[in-house]
Design an enzyme around this catalytic site. Structure first.
Site, short mmCIF file in Angstrom:
data_model
loop_
_atom_site.label_atom_id
_atom_site.label_comp_id
_atom_site.label_asym_id
_atom_site.label_seq_id
_atom_site.Cartn_x
_atom_site.Cartn_y
_atom_site.Cartn_z
N ALA A 133 0.86 -1.19 0.00
CA ALA A 133 0.00 0.00 0.00
C ALA A 133 0.89 1.24 0.00
CB ALA A 133 -0.91 0.00 1.23
N ASP A 134 0.88 1.99 -1.10
CA ASP A 134 1.69 3.22 -1.14
C ASP A 134 0.93 4.35 -0.43
OD1 ASP A 134 -0.27 3.89 -2.93
OD2 ASP A 134 1.05 4.06 -4.66
N SER A 135 1.50 5.55 -0.46
CA SER A 135 0.91 6.64 0.34
C SER A 135 -0.52 6.96 -0.12
CB SER A 135 1.79 7.89 0.27
OG SER A 135 2.00 8.26 -1.06
#
Lengths: 94, 507
Positions: A46-48
């Protein structure tokens, strides 16, 4: 079913166990991966942006994590601590 | 002019002027030149010669700078890659460009070798292979020469002459107009080197362009290796940044900070969005919160940098709602399906011609011929109109492309990967407007007969195989896709269904 922070009275944060179950459900990942030191980027993919999306969805369920601090969240434990701090600050906005 | 000559020229004029700031590292022009000399010797000692590819997996920072210019001096071809690339993508890129050297952080140590003989480098020689996602799912590299990467940088200098050194009466008149709006902050910056803050990766054309802008034009480059809203604003305050370029998602994060007002951002003259156009509402919010001009940059990797830009003299509305006018030296026109010119005000595909346009896609002449004609016109795939005053309004995309957080995503890559799963019959991927990141990736899946699959299984198939930003945010299973006459999934219908669902409507 009422959400964990619907009540106007004093609130207790949900337990870490419950928190990690919610995260596993939101990110569609194996619950076993969602441990305190699990990195959102490396372990949970999960990226930002996805993290903020997840926080917004959790917020709809009454689990409020300060979005402006999302950039400092690296692990599941970081997110839980931020959430607990937010709960400790008083009633959630209506 | 070659990149090596441009650096010599820039660093020779004011050797003691500070030109680079990143964390604790501060460098003057003189130190920059000496570091590049040293890196040139190191690369030569490692056998790098003209035409050799040198791939980098480096974050923005000093190591990248010295390597980039050293490779340029030797006539080598630099291949800047994201340090976050997944193994599979990296392997296919390395197989495509066949680098002689791959440099990761800390790997280019100084060599005690002597100076290499001067390489016979020409402005038209290949300097960089810049990879972008391919429509077919295979990464493709745009070929850029020394000339095509320098030209857009020089053009930005001409755009900034309004407040740095007005060179004509017309520019001076515009400057007066700008002074009436931006007042003292413009006066403080006038005639001085600017401080440009880079917040995006240098493997992207936006990042590379900003890096070159900061180092080659007599200015100063402040670098944030990885974007963080608080750190960006601290840098603006500490280094008195005048030009800040970031992707819209990063801007959104900065304007959302509850304590934004505690930072002194009064040095800012221009805030710019790169990677993707900013929604007008966000642009207006940036103008309001920072009190400076806002530019929507418009460019593509294929164009070597920005090709259009707004002006300080433009109204707030024009800055927020258009991508400005063509940069000096750039021609633009709007064309129909047959690539015939259209009348002003009509919506069609935007075609661009100028010195920054790529030479073509590396080892892909057929792909090149699809977008670049013999007269040098690049057909961008963006739908736009040019109004009666010459401002460009980008209204959509002809090609199937998702832009999430400033990163280009071609749905075909995700669809191909999804369809490689033994239980998936077909996949269609669309971009859906999102509050965070501009667009989110939605995957619609049709399973093979009598098969079942969970969302988690679909995403697990993507995790580790696709770059993290390409992993779908949402997955939906359909028994059948809406289809057009040719039998292809009607993506506009899928997108409409996603938008309806997201806004709370029934699907």
């Amino acid at each position: 079913m009422s959400s964990p922070q619907d009540s106007n009275g004093p609130r207790d944060p949900i337990s870490f166990e419950e928190f990690r179950r919610l995260i596993a459900r939101e990110l569609h990942v194996d619950e076993g991966l969602v441990v305190e030191n699990a990195s959102f980027t490396e372990t949970l993919y999960a990226d930002s942006i996805r993290l903020v999306e997840m926080m917004l969805r959790l917020s709809d369920q009454g689990i409020r994590i300060p979005l402006e601090e999302a950039w400092d969240v690296v692990t599941v434990g970081d997110a839980y601590r931020l959430y607990c701090r937010k709960v400790g600050q008083g009633p959630a906005p209506a | 002019m070659t990149m090596g000559e441009a650096l010599q020229d820039a660093t020779g004029r004011r050797p003691d002027q500070e030109v680079f700031v990143c964390g604790e590292t501060r460098m003057t022009n003189g130190q920059l030149r000496a570091e590049v000399d040293s890196a040139t010797r190191s690369l030569f000692a490692r056998g790098i010669r003209k035409g050799d590819r040198v791939a980098t997996l480096l974050p923005p920072g000093w190591e990248f700078v010295r390597l980039f210019f050293a490779a340029a001096r030797l006539g080598a071809v630099i291949v800047p890659l994201s340090p976050d690339l997944r193994e599979g993508t990296l392997a296919s890129i390395l197989a495509d460009c066949e680098p002689r050297l791959v440099v990761r952080p800390g790997e280019l140590s100084p060599a005690a070798a002597s100076d290499p003989p001067p390489a016979a480098v020409q402005p038209g020689d290949l300097l960089a292979l810049l990879y972008t996602s391919g429509t077919t799912g295979t990464p493709k590299a745009t070929m850029h020469t020394h000339r095509s990467l320098i030209a857009p940088v020089v053009a930005t200098l001409k755009v900034r002459e309004l407040w740095t050194r007005p060179s004509s009466l017309r520019i001076a008149a515009q400057a007066v107009k700008a002074f009436s709006r931006y007042g003292t902050r413009l006066l403080r910056a006038m005639g001085k080197p600017q401080t440009i803050l880079s917040t995006t990766g240098w493997h992207t054309i936006t990042g590379l362009h900003v890096m070159l802008q900061g180092l080659l034009m007599g200015d100063r480059l402040a670098v944030l290796p990885r974007f963080h809203p608080q750190h960006a604003l601290e840098l603006v305050q500490r280094e008195r940044v005048t030009v800040l370029i970031a992707v819209p998602t990063a801007w959104q994060a900065m304007v959302s900070m509850p304590d934004l007002d505690r930072y002194d951002t009064s040095s800012l003259i221009v805030c710019g969005a790169g990677g993707a156009a900013s929604p007008p509402a966000l642009a207006r919010e940036i103008q309001r919160r920072f009190g400076c001009a806002f530019y929507n940059g418009f460019g593509m990797t294929e164009m070597g940098g920005g090709v259009s830009v707004s002006s300080l003299a433009d109204s707030d509305a024009r800055q927020a709602e258009t991508v400005g006018k063509p940069m000096p030296g750039v021609e633009m026109r709007i064309v129909d399906e047959e690539r015939r010119g259209m009348a002003p005000g009509e919506v069609g595909e935007l075609a661009v011609r100028g010195p920054g346009v790529m030479s073509g896609y590396y080892r892909a002449p057929e792909l090149t011929a699809q977008v670049l004609d013999e007269d040098g016109w690049l057909f961008t795939g963006d739908m736009a109109r040019i109004d009666e005053k010459g401002y460009i309004h980008v209204v959509g995309r002809k090609k199937d492309l998702i832009i999430r957080g400033g990163q280009n995503i071609y749905p075909a890559e995700i669809e191909n990967h999804l369809a490689s799963h033994p239980r998936i019959a077909e996949a269609a991927v669309v971009g859906v407007p999102a509050a965070v990141g501009g667009e989110s990736v939605w995957a619609f899946i049709r399973l093979k007969d009598n098969e079942a699959m969970s969302v988690r299984e679909v995403l697990d198939h993507c995790r580790g195989a696709l770059e993290i930003f390409k992993i779908p945010s949402e997955v939906r299973f359909l028994a059948e896709f809406p289809r057009g006459e040719a039998g292809k999934p009607q993506k506009f219908e899928l997108r409409a269904a996603a938008i309806k669902e997201r806004s709370g409507g029934a699907t």
